[in-house]
Design a protein around this motif. Structure first.
Motif, short mmCIF file in Angstrom:
data_model
loop_
_atom_site.label_atom_id
_atom_site.label_comp_id
_atom_site.label_asym_id
_atom_site.label_seq_id
_atom_site.Cartn_x
_atom_site.Cartn_y
_atom_site.Cartn_z
N GLU A 1 0.80 -1.21 0.00
CA GLU A 1 0.00 0.00 0.00
C GLU A 1 0.84 1.27 0.00
N SER A 2 1.89 1.28 0.78
CA SER A 2 2.68 2.51 0.94
C SER A 2 3.80 2.65 -0.08
N THR A 3 4.21 1.59 -0.74
CA THR A 3 5.37 1.65 -1.62
C THR A 3 5.04 1.36 -3.07
N PRO B 1 1.48 3.59 -4.94
CA PRO B 1 1.71 4.97 -5.40
C PRO B 1 2.58 5.05 -6.66
N LYS B 2 3.54 4.17 -6.81
CA LYS B 2 4.41 4.22 -7.99
C LYS B 2 3.69 3.75 -9.24
N ARG C 1 0.49 4.13 -9.73
CA ARG C 1 -0.38 5.26 -10.07
C ARG C 1 0.40 6.37 -10.77
N PHE C 2 1.63 6.58 -10.37
CA PHE C 2 2.45 7.60 -11.02
C PHE C 2 2.73 7.22 -12.47
N LEU D 1 9.70 7.64 -4.95
CA LEU D 1 8.83 8.34 -5.88
C LEU D 1 9.19 9.82 -6.00
N TYR D 2 9.48 10.47 -4.88
CA TYR D 2 9.72 11.91 -4.88
C TYR D 2 11.20 12.27 -5.03
#
Length: 649
Positions: free
Chosen positions: A441-443, A446-447, A449-450, A476-477
């Motif tokens: 969920e946390s790693t 999000p990538k 989705r990016f 990601l950032y």
């Protein structure tokens, strides 16, 4: 009347004011109460337990108080005031006197009965909270019921016994603090340390109570016995020694509380840990997390270390292994042998086993054999052989620390939803096993989705992950977004093409901006290529930015100086840099020169050698037919003739 009042005052003084023969026990059972003898016969006066006043018998209510002065003893004034405001007992009548004469032989029984009643009523009087031997000045609690206090003396009330035990604990804690202060330990640290040593404080209470049975200490108070035990245990010098070895006070408190026997064993085990290269700042963590390490002999610990060294764990690695997984020292030699055989039976040699234990010591001492075996079987469901699992665990032993139900199964379902099939999961697992160790969920989510947000189609996401699984492990950032922003702002890639660029070559995300991408962009711009044209070249061939400049420069020089080709040819066919200069570019150029033909870079370099030879022969025959028909010397290098050359399939 005076005699009667004076005698009653004497009784009260004897009951309340008699010095306690045992100052360490402020409560005496009823049998221990002192009454002066002989006790004359008089009407009974009861003691009210609520207001501490004396209540006379009903037959005394009509008597006048005796105005005679009372004896000036302790509490005499309060007793006199009490008697003045109380009715006087009636004088005995003649009938009473006669009856008393008849019953003269029963005086002793009457006195005994009166004594018993006074003792029973006095036991109901409110008294102060019990003070135990060795107690110090603590805040006073609410007074307890007298019957319970009397049962405390007789040993019959759990609540009061618990309070007594709590008082003893506080006394022991204060005595321990005093000993630490005497040992020149900080007052603040002493208080914090004692709060972490609750088990040791309880041991002080138990040992000090047990010392009461020893004749040598039976005459001492609880404080003295507790102080003697603290000095005999050597806890204060041990604390100072452990602090000198870089252990924190919370760790010291926990270690001392864990040790149920002689505290010197802590010093011996600590010295042994230092001998196997456990660093000082980790000594406390090893002792606290090691569980039963303090209860094992040094010989047993040496046997464990020797077995690890025999199976590939170097001697200078043992301290690191024990630091990261102290549970290894808590294993029996039989348990350790079974765990080592579990990995050796897969075909793992001593070298791989030693490096695996060094990288992740928990694979050896933290998980049960059943859990380890279930994880290996689950990995084989992806199509991995025993040899593949062996290499995988040797390379990434952290997989053993992942939960099947909580981490692996949700990840597999998510990858299958993205279009990754079993072979793709096997590749991800073999190329980047760390993907199976990170949080979904946390790693990972999000990538993904990016990647979708920058324009990569949903059906292509799975191919991107299979092609470059490391993209799921990058920040990601700090990594992914800066690379995308650089390509769009500094390399000329348009927003419409950025998804295509990343989909074709997701390895670009893993390149360093300052050490790779920026240097390559500057080089191409220095050749005279415009930023817009460079963006089109990157969209056509994204790998262009990943080549080393030392490889690009010789090829460009050969193109411009030897082949004498224009820069536009390079812009139209940026894949030129992907071919070997010595293996393909130079040999094929020489063939074209020898046969006096010329191709565009796309037709010159693409295809196999057989296809290239066919193109050359076709171009030569066409040139010969043209020359024979025109009678002129025609060079196939003419641009119009080059356009007529056969195209690559």
């Amino acid at each position: 009347m005076l005699c009667h009042s004076h005698h009653y005052s004497t009784i009260l003084d004897g009951f309340f004011l008699r010095p306690n023969p045992n100052p360490n026990n402020r409560f005496l059972p009823p049998a221990a109460l002192h009454f002066p003898k002989p006790l004359l016969s008089f009407p009974t006066r009861a003691i009210d337990s609520t207001n501490h006043s004396l209540t006379l018998s009903p037959d005394e209510s009509d008597r006048d108080p005796d105005p005679s002065p009372l004896s000036r003893r302790q509490n005499a004034s309060s007793t006199a005031l009490l008697l003045l405001h109380s009715p006087s007992p009636p004088e005995p009548s003649e009938d009473d006197a006669a009856a008393a004469a008849v019953a003269g032989g029963d005086d002793d029984e009457q006195e005994e009965e009166i004594r018993r009643k006074i003792a029973e009523e006095a036991s109901l009087a409110t008294r102060r909270v019990p003070r135990f031997p060795g107690s110090i000045d603590f805040p006073r609690a609410e007074p307890l019921d007298p019957p319970r206090e009397l049962r405390l003396v007789l040993g019959g009330d759990d609540r009061v016994l618990k309070r007594a035990l709590e008082v003893r604990r506080r006394v022991a804690a204060e005595t321990l603090k005093d000993a630490m202060r005497a040992g020149k330990l900080s007052i603040t640290y002493s208080a914090n340390l004692v709060s972490k040593m609750s088990d040791f404080v309880d041991r002080i209470v138990i040992e000090a109570a047990a010392m009461k049975e020893v004749p040598e200490f039976s005459h001492l108070s609880f404080n003295s016995r507790a102080k003697s035990y603290i000095q005999h245990s050597g806890v204060v010098p041990l604390i100072k020694w452990l602090k000198h070895n870089s252990m924190t006070y919370p760790q010291i408190g926990k270690v001392i509380s864990m040790c149920t026997g002689n505290l010197e064993i802590i010093r011996h085990i600590t010295e042994w840990l230092k001998s196997i290269h456990v660093k000082g700042e980790f000594l406390g963590a090893v002792l606290v997390k090691g569980g039963s390490v303090l209860f094992r002999s040094v010989d047993a610990l040496e046997e464990i270390v020797g077995y690890l060294e025999d199976n590939g764990v170097r001697k200078d690695w043992v301290g690191h292994v024990v630091t990261r997984c102290p549970q290894v020292l808590a294993l029996s030699i039989e348990e350790l042998e079974s765990r080592v055989r579990f990995y050796l039976d897969m075909g793992m040699d001593e070298r791989d086993f030693g490096t695996m234990v060094f990288d992740y010591p928990r694979v050896l001492g933290f998980f049960s054999l059943e859990e380890m075996n279930s994880k290996v079987q689950y990995l084989k469901e992806f199509g991995l052989s025993t040899e593949d699992v062996r290499r995988l665990l040797a390379y990434k032993p952290q997989l053993m620390g992942c939960s099947i139900e909580e981490r692996w199964k949700p990840l597999v379902k998510y990858l299958y939803y993205l279009g990754v099939r079993r072979d793709g999961m096997k590749r991800i697992l073999m190329v980047k096993p760390m993907v199976f160790c990170v949080d979904l969920e946390s790693t990972i989510v999000p990538k993904v989705r990016f990647l979708q947000d920058i324009g990569i189609r949903n059906e292509a996401i799975g191919d991107v992950l299979v092609k470059f699984p490391s993209v799921l492990t990058y920040s990601l950032y700090k990594k992914m977004r800066p690379v995308v922003i650089f390509l769009m702002t500094k390399a000329g890639v348009t927003q419409e093409d950025i998804g295509k660029v990343i989909a074709l070559d997701p390895q670009l995300i893993g390149c360093s901006i300052t050490k790779k991408l920026e240097l390559n962009v500057r080089y191409f711009l220095s050749l005279g290529i415009r930023l817009h044209s460079l963006g089109e070249m990157i969209a056509d061939f994204p790998m262009l930015l990943r080549y080393n400049i030392d490889i690009l420069r010789p090829k460009y020089r050969y193109l411009r100086r030897v082949m004498v080709r224009p820069l536009q040819d390079l812009i139209e066919f940026p894949r030129f840099f992907s071919y070997s200069l010595e293996g393909r570019i130079a040999p094929r150029h020489q063939i074209l020169v020898k046969n006096r033909v010329n191709f565009k870079l796309r037709y010159m370099l693409a295809g196999s050698d057989e296809e290239f030879d066919q193109r050359v022969r076709a171009a030569v025959e066409k040139r010969k037919r043209f020359e024979s028909s025109s009678g002129t010397n025609f060079d196939i290098s003419d641009p119009d003739s080059a356009e007529a050359a056969p195209t690559a399939p």
